[in-house]
Design an enzyme around this catalytic site. Structure first.
Site, mmCIF file in Angstrom:
data_model
loop_
_atom_site.group_PDB
_atom_site.id
_atom_site.type_symbol
_atom_site.label_atom_id
_atom_site.label_comp_id
_atom_site.label_asym_id
_atom_site.label_seq_id
_atom_site.Cartn_x
_atom_site.Cartn_y
_atom_site.Cartn_z
ATOM 1 N N GLY A 68 0.836 -1.197 0.000
ATOM 2 C CA GLY A 68 0.000 0.000 0.000
ATOM 3 C C GLY A 68 0.870 1.246 0.000
ATOM 4 O O GLY A 68 2.084 1.183 -0.245
ATOM 5 N N VAL A 98 3.363 -5.255 3.176
ATOM 6 C CA VAL A 98 2.797 -6.005 4.295
ATOM 7 C C VAL A 98 3.343 -7.424 4.219
ATOM 8 O O VAL A 98 3.270 -8.071 3.166
ATOM 9 C CB VAL A 98 1.254 -6.030 4.242
ATOM 10 C CG1 VAL A 98 0.689 -6.792 5.439
ATOM 11 C CG2 VAL A 98 0.704 -4.608 4.210
ATOM 12 N N LYS A 119 2.968 -4.525 8.669
ATOM 13 C CA LYS A 119 3.031 -3.446 7.673
ATOM 14 C C LYS A 119 4.236 -2.575 7.981
ATOM 15 O O LYS A 119 4.239 -1.819 8.948
ATOM 16 C CB LYS A 119 1.744 -2.629 7.683
ATOM 17 C CG LYS A 119 1.714 -1.547 6.608
ATOM 18 C CD LYS A 119 0.317 -1.018 6.364
ATOM 19 C CE LYS A 119 -0.193 -0.127 7.457
ATOM 20 N NZ LYS A 119 -1.447 0.559 7.083
ATOM 21 N N ASP A 168 -10.627 6.920 3.365
ATOM 22 C CA ASP A 168 -10.092 6.099 2.275
ATOM 23 C C ASP A 168 -10.801 4.748 2.242
ATOM 24 O O ASP A 168 -10.161 3.693 2.165
ATOM 25 C CB ASP A 168 -8.581 5.915 2.435
ATOM 26 C CG ASP A 168 -7.900 5.531 1.128
ATOM 27 O OD1 ASP A 168 -8.524 5.727 0.056
ATOM 28 O OD2 ASP A 168 -6.752 5.042 1.166
#
Length: 281
Positions: free
Chosen positions: A76, A81, A95, A193
């Protein structure tokens, strides 16, 4: 309200699906986050990391539990991750912030503090964090079925989520998590988001909303927040928020509406055929 919308939309779509069968019918710039939520309380403070309620990991510990970051689960705006296992055998997702990531310490701190102070069965659970020199990471519960986006496109091993009953449950559970942020937290939290890649699924296909690095709480009893920078994923961004730069709970609801369209149609948010077109259009 969100749950009601989910039920109405998906039941209508199910009815349409049945009728059709009978008729043989065929990453963004980031803002500074200055306030954090603690259960039903918000504080304008720096919140030193040692006050977090979750476990603190060292970078060397992260290397051990991920077998030197061997298996990548996803990627991301924050970074990669990785798959990992704690000492007791519990599987986790790590992450790790990439040094080239545009998301920095403030986003990391915002997500860490939100997830240590709000708890709901339909929000991803944070197990711990790492702030070891230049290394920053968040450690979450492992969600074996990945993202809703992966599931719908069929990239997971079971070939996608085709059952209407499964889709309805995923929609309801995601809506319950979002409604908790809007109604169950004081002050309310806007995710900012909401999208199919930020809804995770476990082995039982139970949905969890994830990725709170851009989330923003309302302060002072206002029902909107004026922002100077537009954040979010373009195909999910509320046009009204885009035009006014005033963030409200409706901004999340619009984004969630796009997710519902993905669930109903099985199509991505942007359909890339002869000419790319938004699914909302």
């Amino acid at each position: 309200m969100i749950v009601v919308i989910v039920v109405v939309v998906l039941l209508c779509s199910l009815r349409w699906k049945r009728q059709g069968s009978m008729n043989n019918s065929v990453e963004p710039q980031n803002e500074t986050t200055t306030s954090y939520v603690s259960g039903n309380n918000a504080h304008r403070d720096s919140f030193p990391l040692h006050q977090l309620e979750s476990r603190q990991f060292t970078y060397e510990e992260l290397k051990m539990i991920t077998n030197n970051f061997q298996r990548v689960l996803g990627q991301g705006g924050f970074g990669y991750v990785y798959d990992g296992f704690l000492e007791d055998g519990t599987q986790v997702a790590v992450k790790l912030r990439s040094h080239s990531s545009s998301q920095g310490f403030k986003e990391f701190l915002a997500e860490a503090h939100i997830l240590t102070r709000i708890h709901h069965k339909n929000l991803v659970t944070m197990i711990g964090y790492c702030k070891d020199g230049e290394y920053m990471a968040l450690v979450y519960e492992y969600m074996s079925e990945g993202t809703l986006h992966e599931h719908l496109e069929g990239s997971k091993h079971n070939g996608g989520c085709s059952s209407w009953r499964q889709r309805l449950r995923i929609a309801l559970e995601s809506a319950q998590g979002l409604e908790y942020l809007h109604k169950g937290c004081d002050p309310p939290i806007i995710h900012r988001d909401v999208k199919a890649t930020n809804i995770l699924l476990n082995a039982r296909l139970e949905a969890r909303i994830a990725d709170f690095g851009l989330s923003k709480p309302f302060i002072g009893g206002n029902d909107y927040v004026s922002t100077t920078t537009l954040v979010g994923t373009p195909e999910y961004v509320d046009p009204e928020y885009h035009a006014t730069m005033q963030l409200t709970a409706k901004s999340d609801v619009y984004s969630f509406g796009v997710v519902l369209l993905e669930l109903v149609t099985g199509k991505p948010a942007v359909v890339r055929e002869a000419a790319p077109i938004s699914i909302s259009h």
